[in-house]
Structures are given as structure tokens and as C-alpha cells.
Design a protein around this motif. Sequence first.
Motif, mmCIF file in Angstrom:
data_model
loop_
_atom_site.group_PDB
_atom_site.id
_atom_site.type_symbol
_atom_site.label_atom_id
_atom_site.label_comp_id
_atom_site.label_asym_id
_atom_site.label_seq_id
_atom_site.Cartn_x
_atom_site.Cartn_y
_atom_site.Cartn_z
ATOM 1 N N UNK A 29 18.767 -22.732 35.127
ATOM 2 C CA UNK A 29 19.017 -23.605 36.267
ATOM 3 C C UNK A 29 18.305 -23.107 37.521
ATOM 4 N N UNK A 30 18.191 -21.788 37.659
ATOM 5 C CA UNK A 30 17.509 -21.225 38.818
ATOM 6 C C UNK A 30 16.836 -19.938 38.413
ATOM 7 N N UNK A 31 15.967 -19.445 39.273
ATOM 8 C CA UNK A 31 15.297 -18.193 38.953
ATOM 9 C C UNK A 31 13.826 -18.259 39.270
ATOM 10 N N UNK A 32 13.071 -17.299 38.787
ATOM 11 C CA UNK A 32 11.652 -17.213 39.067
ATOM 12 C C UNK A 32 10.854 -18.096 38.117
ATOM 13 N N UNK A 33 9.740 -18.573 38.613
ATOM 14 C CA UNK A 33 8.819 -19.318 37.763
ATOM 15 C C UNK A 33 7.720 -18.377 37.301
ATOM 16 N N UNK A 34 7.476 -18.336 36.013
ATOM 17 C CA UNK A 34 6.399 -17.523 35.468
ATOM 18 C C UNK A 34 5.447 -18.414 34.683
ATOM 19 N N UNK A 68 24.433 -11.450 30.926
ATOM 20 C CA UNK A 68 23.133 -12.137 30.976
ATOM 21 C C UNK A 68 23.286 -13.654 30.977
ATOM 22 N N UNK A 69 22.341 -14.328 31.612
ATOM 23 C CA UNK A 69 22.324 -15.787 31.604
ATOM 24 C C UNK A 69 21.333 -16.352 30.586
ATOM 25 N N UNK A 70 20.394 -15.518 30.137
ATOM 26 C CA UNK A 70 19.448 -16.003 29.132
ATOM 27 C C UNK A 70 20.216 -16.304 27.846
ATOM 28 N N UNK A 71 20.018 -17.473 27.243
ATOM 29 C CA UNK A 71 20.770 -17.838 26.037
ATOM 30 C C UNK A 71 20.643 -16.813 24.913
ATOM 31 N N UNK A 72 19.446 -16.243 24.729
ATOM 32 C CA UNK A 72 19.243 -15.313 23.633
ATOM 33 C C UNK A 72 19.936 -13.979 23.844
ATOM 34 N N UNK A 73 20.430 -13.726 25.062
ATOM 35 C CA UNK A 73 21.095 -12.460 25.359
ATOM 36 C C UNK A 73 22.599 -12.605 25.580
ATOM 37 N N UNK A 74 23.166 -13.747 25.225
ATOM 38 C CA UNK A 74 24.571 -14.005 25.507
ATOM 39 C C UNK A 74 25.514 -13.058 24.776
ATOM 40 N N UNK A 104 7.450 -21.825 33.399
ATOM 41 C CA UNK A 104 8.771 -21.748 32.796
ATOM 42 C C UNK A 104 9.709 -21.119 33.822
ATOM 43 N N UNK A 105 10.929 -21.622 33.899
ATOM 44 C CA UNK A 105 11.935 -21.033 34.764
ATOM 45 C C UNK A 105 12.517 -19.805 34.087
ATOM 46 N N UNK A 106 12.607 -18.712 34.836
ATOM 47 C CA UNK A 106 13.103 -17.464 34.274
ATOM 48 C C UNK A 106 14.130 -16.842 35.195
#
Length: 378
Positions: free
Chosen positions: A79-84, A338-344, A106-108
Motif C-alpha cells: 500500500x505504501x513504501x519505496x518505488x524500485x 513484516x508487511x511483505x506477504x512472503x515474510x508473514x 514496483x512498490x516496496x
Amino acid sequence: MLQNYKSNWLLLGLLWALFSLSACQGNVSENPNPSPAPSPAQATNSDAGSTVPASTESGSEPIAATETETQEDARRSQDSGNKIQIYFPTNDVSEGELAALQAVEREFEGEQEARFAIAQLIAGPTEEEKNRGLLEPIKLAGEPVCPSDFLLSIYKGVARLKFCQGIVIAGIGDVARVETAIDATLTQFENIDKVAILNPEGGCFGELNRESNCLTLLEGYPELSEESKVAVDGIGPIGVGMTLKEASAAAGLDLVDGGTTDSSECFYYEPESGPDGLAFMVINNRIARVDIDNPRITTISGAKIGDASDRIEGLYAGLIETSDRKDDSEGKYLTLVPKLPQNQNYRLIFETDASDKVTSFRAGKLPEIEYVEGCSKG
């Protein structure tokens, strides 16, 4: 500084007639249906259409090996974060070139942007991006040699990227696409200047196109040391989920029984030759968590023993949950969620004392990361 691969690729075209790629790249698979060959490291920004540098000057910051990330998880934006920038190959190539790239955003959000970026390359472009001519650079195939898609660490500006499966290739164009996409994507980060890409056997991917063997980039590269950085899913080259054998091989040293538990299912192992103050919880022969009791070992973001709780909360703004300790001690637990889905399924937990200073911290997966007394659960 845009890297120019043109002369190298022309030389490789001559060598290709003499050598089989499978003889030079270990477990790399062959694709019976080759895709069109793109051009050298021509990286362009999709919005501005301008040339984007493929490498930058760098510092150093090792990071931990990543856990398996699915393509679906990797495509999800935050939803928010850095763009890479993620650099995908295209078929829009110039005459005499082998690979052309186009950047997409991509939003990161989180602290493992380099590994997130590689996961995005593996996930490939979206359907809309494919319709615009962007290609999938990395297709993994074969029996994995480690529990994740790849292992990534960074030291003194050099990223070491080892794939745990073979990469499907059909010819020189595919090698060019893989290497230029990875190089451009990783060297956008300030702490990465060069990339050594390794196949599952530990040899150099696309070795024929290198002016020098990529292993020379890794000379003096530490395996596991006090400079290794902690993330939610491991430390340095060791990732949660690895077997003891895999972890020892990745660390470049033996892990030995620490003899600190009476459990018949849960054990603690320590590096035989150091560093001190580092222990791995092992359940069913796999790393479940990493315990840190060494003030010289830090997280990727620089958190360490002795830090005040407000510094931890500042480093991980919006990601820290605070709770009372469960062992009747004064102090708090500061838990990074973590907010990243793969790190939940992972957490990073800092323990503080009555003076509000970090006394130890640990990283790993649920539920083991929450065991207060280690293998005794508590």
C-alpha cells in the motif's frame, strides 16, 4: 555507469559455436523453444525513455539468504513504501545487440529490497506488461539444491546471487537477458556495484561471456562472520529452513551441537570457529531461528544489542509491536512484524531490560521465534 556488453557478446557468439552451454553452466536447463534474442545492457526507463545506469558506486552491507517466495506473493504491491525499478528484457533490440531492457516500477516496503527485486524478476512481468512486449527473464527448473529460489548476500559492493535451481535457457540470447536484467536491477541499489551470478553447483552462470571468472569477484568474500547481517529469515548466507548440511556449506564452516538443551526434538547449534554469541535453533534438522547475543552483530538496518527501544522503533517505523516480557523480567519485547506477504511467517524480536536497552535479539519463523525459553518453549 552503463555497462557495455557488446564486444563481450560478439566474442561469445564465436565461442558459442565451439562450446555447449550445458558444459559450462552446471545445472542450467535447455529450452527446446527458444525465444527471440534481445540486445546488450541497454537499460531504459519506461516512463522517460531515457538510458538508466546499470551500476553505481557502492558501500557494503551483507544480507541474509531469502526464504522461498512464490510468484503470486512476489507480484503483490504494498500500500505504501519505496518505488524500485525492475528491469525486464524486451524484443526491441538494435542490430548487432543481444539484450535490451525496460524498467517498470514496483512498490516496496521493508528492509530487503534487493531480494524483493530478484523475487520480482523471477515472478516476471504482469499480463499488461507482457502485452507491452516485456519478457520473463528467469525461468527456474530442476531439482532445488536449497530450500529457497535463491541465496543472496552483499559484501563491499559485490552481490553474490546463487540460484537454487537451474535456469532454463535456449541460447546466447537467453544468457544475455538473464545477466543484464539481474545486473541492472541489483546495481540500482547504492550498496551494490557488481554482481556474481552462480548456478546451483556454485559455478559462474554464463561464464563464457565474462572477461574474468566471476569467482574472482568473490575472493575474500566472508561466509559467516560478525559482519553478516540479520534479517527476519536468517543471517548472512544462512536462511531459516536450511538443513544443517546446507547451512554449514553456505556458512563455509561447521555448525556443532551447543549442548544447551534437554529436548529430544529441538537443539541449538553454534559455529565451530565463531563468531561467538550466535546460535541456531534446529528442529527436525532444519534451522528454525537465529539467536543473537553478540553486540557486534547487527541487523541489515543496523539494529544491535545496546540500542535504546526508541532507536529500534525509529529504524522500523510502523513495523514494531511492543509487549511485556513473559519471563517475569522487567523490560519489553519489540517485535518487527513484516508487511511483505512472503515474510508473514517470520519475526524479528528484540528483548529490552529495565533501562530500555536491547539485551538480545532473535530472528526466525513462527511459532519457534516466540519460544521464550528457547527449546524449552516457555
